[in-house]
Design an enzyme around this catalytic site. Structure first.
Site, PDB file in Angstrom:
ATOM      1  N   GLY A  12       0.819  -1.223   0.000  1.00  0.00           N
ATOM      2  CA  GLY A  12       0.000   0.000   0.000  1.00  0.00           C
ATOM      3  C   GLY A  12       0.847   1.264   0.000  1.00  0.00           C
ATOM      4  O   GLY A  12       2.085   1.203  -0.027  1.00  0.00           O
ATOM      5  N   ASP A  38      -2.212 -12.317   4.987  1.00  0.00           N
ATOM      6  CA  ASP A  38      -3.543 -11.716   5.111  1.00  0.00           C
ATOM      7  C   ASP A  38      -3.807 -11.551   6.600  1.00  0.00           C
ATOM      8  O   ASP A  38      -3.935 -12.540   7.326  1.00  0.00           O
ATOM      9  CB  ASP A  38      -4.576 -12.646   4.451  1.00  0.00           C
ATOM     10  CG  ASP A  38      -5.986 -12.074   4.534  1.00  0.00           C
ATOM     11  OD1 ASP A  38      -6.250 -11.227   5.421  1.00  0.00           O
ATOM     12  OD2 ASP A  38      -6.822 -12.487   3.717  1.00  0.00           O
ATOM     13  N   ILE A  39      -3.868 -10.306   7.057  1.00  0.00           N
ATOM     14  CA  ILE A  39      -3.959 -10.081   8.507  1.00  0.00           C
ATOM     15  C   ILE A  39      -5.292 -10.531   9.091  1.00  0.00           C
ATOM     16  O   ILE A  39      -5.431 -10.622  10.311  1.00  0.00           O
ATOM     17  CB  ILE A  39      -3.660  -8.606   8.896  1.00  0.00           C
ATOM     18  CG1 ILE A  39      -4.664  -7.640   8.270  1.00  0.00           C
ATOM     19  CG2 ILE A  39      -2.219  -8.236   8.558  1.00  0.00           C
ATOM     20  CD1 ILE A  39      -4.604  -6.239   8.876  1.00  0.00           C
ATOM     21  N   ALA A  62      -4.880  -2.122   5.503  1.00  0.00           N
ATOM     22  CA  ALA A  62      -6.249  -1.726   5.841  1.00  0.00           C
ATOM     23  C   ALA A  62      -7.108  -1.842   4.593  1.00  0.00           C
ATOM     24  O   ALA A  62      -6.604  -1.811   3.471  1.00  0.00           O
ATOM     25  CB  ALA A  62      -6.292  -0.279   6.348  1.00  0.00           C
ATOM     26  N   THR A  64      -9.221   0.303   2.556  1.00  0.00           N
ATOM     27  CA  THR A  64      -9.284   1.767   2.514  1.00  0.00           C
ATOM     28  C   THR A  64     -10.289   2.327   1.490  1.00  0.00           C
ATOM     29  O   THR A  64     -10.343   3.547   1.315  1.00  0.00           O
ATOM     30  CB  THR A  64      -7.894   2.363   2.216  1.00  0.00           C
ATOM     31  OG1 THR A  64      -7.447   1.840   0.959  1.00  0.00           O
ATOM     32  CG2 THR A  64      -6.894   2.041   3.301  1.00  0.00           C
ATOM     33  N   ASP A 104      -8.633   9.733  10.430  1.00  0.00           N
ATOM     34  CA  ASP A 104      -9.461  10.877  10.834  1.00  0.00           C
ATOM     35  C   ASP A 104     -10.956  10.563  10.693  1.00  0.00           C
ATOM     36  O   ASP A 104     -11.788  11.247  11.294  1.00  0.00           O
ATOM     37  CB  ASP A 104      -9.096  12.104   9.983  1.00  0.00           C
ATOM     38  CG  ASP A 104      -9.148  11.843   8.477  1.00  0.00           C
ATOM     39  OD1 ASP A 104      -9.021  10.663   8.048  1.00  0.00           O
ATOM     40  OD2 ASP A 104      -9.306  12.804   7.703  1.00  0.00           O
ATOM     41  N   TYR A 127     -16.372   2.327   6.659  1.00  0.00           N
ATOM     42  CA  TYR A 127     -14.908   2.401   6.782  1.00  0.00           C
ATOM     43  C   TYR A 127     -14.515   2.928   8.164  1.00  0.00           C
ATOM     44  O   TYR A 127     -13.731   2.304   8.884  1.00  0.00           O
ATOM     45  CB  TYR A 127     -14.338   3.301   5.670  1.00  0.00           C
ATOM     46  CG  TYR A 127     -12.886   3.675   5.861  1.00  0.00           C
ATOM     47  CD1 TYR A 127     -11.868   2.746   5.665  1.00  0.00           C
ATOM     48  CD2 TYR A 127     -12.531   4.978   6.241  1.00  0.00           C
ATOM     49  CE1 TYR A 127     -10.530   3.102   5.850  1.00  0.00           C
ATOM     50  CE2 TYR A 127     -11.203   5.333   6.425  1.00  0.00           C
ATOM     51  CZ  TYR A 127     -10.213   4.395   6.227  1.00  0.00           C
ATOM     52  OH  TYR A 127      -8.895   4.756   6.417  1.00  0.00           O
ATOM     53  N   LYS A 131     -12.683   0.934  11.216  1.00  0.00           N
ATOM     54  CA  LYS A 131     -11.365   1.402  11.685  1.00  0.00           C
ATOM     55  C   LYS A 131     -11.420   1.699  13.181  1.00  0.00           C
ATOM     56  O   LYS A 131     -10.489   1.395  13.925  1.00  0.00           O
ATOM     57  CB  LYS A 131     -10.928   2.659  10.913  1.00  0.00           C
ATOM     58  CG  LYS A 131     -10.529   2.432   9.469  1.00  0.00           C
ATOM     59  CD  LYS A 131      -9.248   1.617   9.299  1.00  0.00           C
ATOM     60  CE  LYS A 131      -8.017   2.349   9.752  1.00  0.00           C
ATOM     61  NZ  LYS A 131      -6.777   1.548   9.495  1.00  0.00           N
ATOM     62  N   TRP A 152      -6.018  11.956   4.787  1.00  0.00           N
ATOM     63  CA  TRP A 152      -5.877  12.386   3.386  1.00  0.00           C
ATOM     64  C   TRP A 152      -4.518  11.950   2.803  1.00  0.00           C
ATOM     65  O   TRP A 152      -3.708  12.777   2.385  1.00  0.00           O
ATOM     66  CB  TRP A 152      -6.044  13.896   3.288  1.00  0.00           C
ATOM     67  CG  TRP A 152      -7.422  14.406   3.645  1.00  0.00           C
ATOM     68  CD1 TRP A 152      -8.382  13.801   4.408  1.00  0.00           C
ATOM     69  CD2 TRP A 152      -7.992  15.656   3.232  1.00  0.00           C
ATOM     70  NE1 TRP A 152      -9.497  14.596   4.491  1.00  0.00           N
ATOM     71  CE2 TRP A 152      -9.283  15.743   3.794  1.00  0.00           C
ATOM     72  CE3 TRP A 152      -7.532  16.725   2.467  1.00  0.00           C
ATOM     73  CZ2 TRP A 152     -10.119  16.841   3.584  1.00  0.00           C
ATOM     74  CZ3 TRP A 152      -8.360  17.827   2.279  1.00  0.00           C
ATOM     75  CH2 TRP A 152      -9.641  17.873   2.823  1.00  0.00           C
TER      76      TRP A 152
HETATM   77  N1  LIG Z   1      -5.718   6.560   2.139  1.00  0.00           N
HETATM   78  C1  LIG Z   1      -6.132   7.544   2.956  1.00  0.00           C
HETATM   79  O1  LIG Z   1      -6.534   8.614   2.527  1.00  0.00           O
HETATM   80  C2  LIG Z   1      -6.073   7.344   4.453  1.00  0.00           C
HETATM   81  C3  LIG Z   1      -6.581   8.367   5.275  1.00  0.00           C
HETATM   82  C4  LIG Z   1      -6.492   8.210   6.665  1.00  0.00           C
HETATM   83  C5  LIG Z   1      -5.921   7.067   7.189  1.00  0.00           C
HETATM   84  N2  LIG Z   1      -5.475   6.084   6.361  1.00  0.00           N
HETATM   85  C6  LIG Z   1      -4.925   4.880   6.964  1.00  0.00           C
HETATM   86  O2  LIG Z   1      -3.548   4.800   6.636  1.00  0.00           O
HETATM   87  C7  LIG Z   1      -3.156   3.424   6.554  1.00  0.00           C
HETATM   88  C8  LIG Z   1      -2.439   3.170   5.262  1.00  0.00           C
HETATM   89  O3  LIG Z   1      -3.331   3.487   4.196  1.00  0.00           O
HETATM   90  P1  LIG Z   1      -2.859   3.536   2.679  1.00  0.00           P
HETATM   91  O4  LIG Z   1      -3.367   4.804   2.133  1.00  0.00           O
HETATM   92  O5  LIG Z   1      -1.417   3.170   2.583  1.00  0.00           O
HETATM   93  O6  LIG Z   1      -3.779   2.365   2.118  1.00  0.00           O
HETATM   94  P2  LIG Z   1      -3.628   1.493   0.786  1.00  0.00           P
HETATM   95  O7  LIG Z   1      -2.723   2.158  -0.179  1.00  0.00           O
HETATM   96  O8  LIG Z   1      -5.012   1.112   0.405  1.00  0.00           O
HETATM   97  O9  LIG Z   1      -2.860   0.216   1.333  1.00  0.00           O
HETATM   98  C9  LIG Z   1      -3.440  -0.712   2.191  1.00  0.00           C
HETATM   99  C10 LIG Z   1      -2.819  -2.045   1.880  1.00  0.00           C
HETATM  100  O10 LIG Z   1      -3.376  -2.996   2.783  1.00  0.00           O
HETATM  101  C11 LIG Z   1      -3.640  -4.166   2.040  1.00  0.00           C
HETATM  102  N3  LIG Z   1      -4.655  -4.973   2.719  1.00  0.00           N
HETATM  103  C12 LIG Z   1      -5.999  -4.798   2.748  1.00  0.00           C
HETATM  104  N4  LIG Z   1      -6.579  -5.776   3.458  1.00  0.00           N
HETATM  105  C13 LIG Z   1      -5.574  -6.601   3.886  1.00  0.00           C
HETATM  106  C14 LIG Z   1      -5.536  -7.783   4.643  1.00  0.00           C
HETATM  107  N5  LIG Z   1      -6.655  -8.350   5.110  1.00  0.00           N
HETATM  108  N6  LIG Z   1      -4.325  -8.357   4.890  1.00  0.00           N
HETATM  109  C15 LIG Z   1      -3.185  -7.795   4.408  1.00  0.00           C
HETATM  110  N7  LIG Z   1      -3.165  -6.686   3.667  1.00  0.00           N
HETATM  111  C16 LIG Z   1      -4.350  -6.085   3.421  1.00  0.00           C
HETATM  112  C17 LIG Z   1      -4.103  -3.670   0.707  1.00  0.00           C
HETATM  113  O11 LIG Z   1      -3.993  -4.708  -0.228  1.00  0.00           O
HETATM  114  P3  LIG Z   1      -5.024  -4.750  -1.480  1.00  0.00           P
HETATM  115  O12 LIG Z   1      -4.628  -3.591  -2.335  1.00  0.00           O
HETATM  116  O13 LIG Z   1      -4.764  -6.082  -2.059  1.00  0.00           O
HETATM  117  O14 LIG Z   1      -6.397  -4.597  -0.889  1.00  0.00           O
HETATM  118  C18 LIG Z   1      -3.124  -2.535   0.461  1.00  0.00           C
HETATM  119  O15 LIG Z   1      -1.929  -2.983  -0.147  1.00  0.00           O
HETATM  120  C19 LIG Z   1      -4.435   2.620   6.748  1.00  0.00           C
HETATM  121  O16 LIG Z   1      -4.533   2.225   8.091  1.00  0.00           O
HETATM  122  C20 LIG Z   1      -5.540   3.605   6.436  1.00  0.00           C
HETATM  123  O17 LIG Z   1      -6.743   3.276   7.100  1.00  0.00           O
HETATM  124  C21 LIG Z   1      -5.520   6.208   5.001  1.00  0.00           C
END
Ligand SMILES: NC(=O)c1ccc[n+]([C@@H]2O[C@H](COP(=O)([O-])OP(=O)(O)OC[C@H]3O[C@@H](n4cnc5c(N)ncnc54)[C@H](OP(=O)(O)O)[C@@H]3O)[C@@H](O)[C@H]2O)c1
Length: 298
Positions: A12, A38-39, A62, A64, A104, A127, A131, A152
């Protein structure tokens, strides 16, 4: 304590940056993408941690997809609640700290001013609900945790607002962007640096800073303001500056409701863990130069 860092969700946005940046800070990193671990599979998580024996675990995995989660609750629950619960339990089994990333979107956005960690949570959609439940499962299962709520998130890779804007901006001369939701764009690289700085502190034996923290870049804007800044900085490469029209949330209906204000107050993390924190514009400048130099903006 050993400083081997195990990263889940390594494919991710934040995961990729952790894998990239960990070695630059002198760490050995075990990066596990979803295909590796897979967590949501509790037995696999326990076995993996018992075999690998990391010094710290960072959970960047996560579900997302905020809108898709509304019709895919089971998958969101598996990734965002069951997964963190499994990781916290497995970390407790081998007595290893867990750094878990959250959002957030645990808040409903009705507060005037920035949200503190002590403000009541009230997520608006699946979501955020899953979370928030994941945070709670981490707290219940394992004391030695740091939960980082961020917002974001974007990077030069992955699906995110910056890449979407650059694609749309190349295709169109004008576009409408929501101007009534406020928050703080935070680059995945800045989140990775913060998580690594915290991992270093706990790996070195720091034992007085467990709990929940807000971590974002400094400052705040709206999605409209974010888009304008992207196009202002990208103009020399795009060869034009698309007009960004301010629209309202009501003009742009989505399956999931989003908080109108999700600006996070980061004074607690500044005072206690003090990871590096810079303005959202500085984070954006770095990501844009990576994207535009690569020619990856399409
Ligand atoms: N993106 C945002 O805007 C945002 C905002 C606030 C907080 N966050 C938080 O920041 C953190 C990182 O987000 P990110 O933006 O890096 O997200 P991301 O790019 O969507 O990456 C999440 C990764 O987790 C993997 N994943 C999903 N379910 C899984 C599972 N059961 N076991 C193992 N891997 C799994 C996904 O794989 P797949 O692609 O195969 O599903 C993806 O590679 C998360 O906790 C998210 O909630 C994100």
């Amino acid at each position: 304590m050993n400083s081997l860092i195990l990263v889940t969700g390594a494919g991710g946005q934040v995961g990729v940056e952790l894998i990239r940046r960990g070695p630059l800070r002198g760490h050995q990193i075990i990066g596990l993408a979803r295909a590796d671990l897979d967590i949501s599979d509790g037995e696999a998580v326990s076995r993996c941690l018992a075999d690998r024996r990391p010094g710290v675990v960072i959970n960047a995995a996560a579900y997302t997809a905020v809108d898709k989660a509304e019709s895919d609750e089971a998958a969101a629950q598996a990734g965002n609640e069951a997964g963190p619960a499994n990781l916290a339990r497995a970390c407790a089994e081998i007595d290893v700290p867990l750094i878990h990333i959250s959002t957030d979107y645990v808040f409903d956005g009705t507060k005037q001013g920035a949200y503190a960690e002590t403000d009541p949570v009230h997520p608006l959609g699946v979501y955020g609900i899953t979370k928030e439940a994941g945070e709670q499962r981490v707290r219940d299962a394992w004391k030695r945790h740091v939960i980082l709520r961020t917002s974001w998130v974007y990077a030069a890779h992955g699906g995110n607002f910056v890449r979407t804007m650059l694609r749309l901006g190349a295709e169109r001369d004008e576009l409408g962007v929501v101007a009534d939701q406020a928050g703080t764009p935070t680059s995945a690289g800045d989140i990775a640096e913060a998580a690594l700085s915290i991992a270093e502190q706990v790996a070195a034996g720091r034992d007085d800073a467990w709990g929940t923290y807000h971590f974002t870049a400094k400052g705040s804007t709206t999605w409209h303001g974010f888009a304008e800044e992207i196009f202002r900085r990208a103009e020399p490469v795009l060869g034009k500056r698309p007009k960004v029209n301010a629209i309202t949330t009501a003009d742009f209906p989505t399956p999931a409701r989003r908080p109108a204000n999700s600006v996070l107050d980061c004074s607690r993390i500044d005072a206690v863990l003090a990871p590096p924190r810079r303005s959202w514009q500085e984070g954006l400048a770095d990501v844009l130069s990576e994207l535009l130099e690569d020619g990856a903006q399409q």
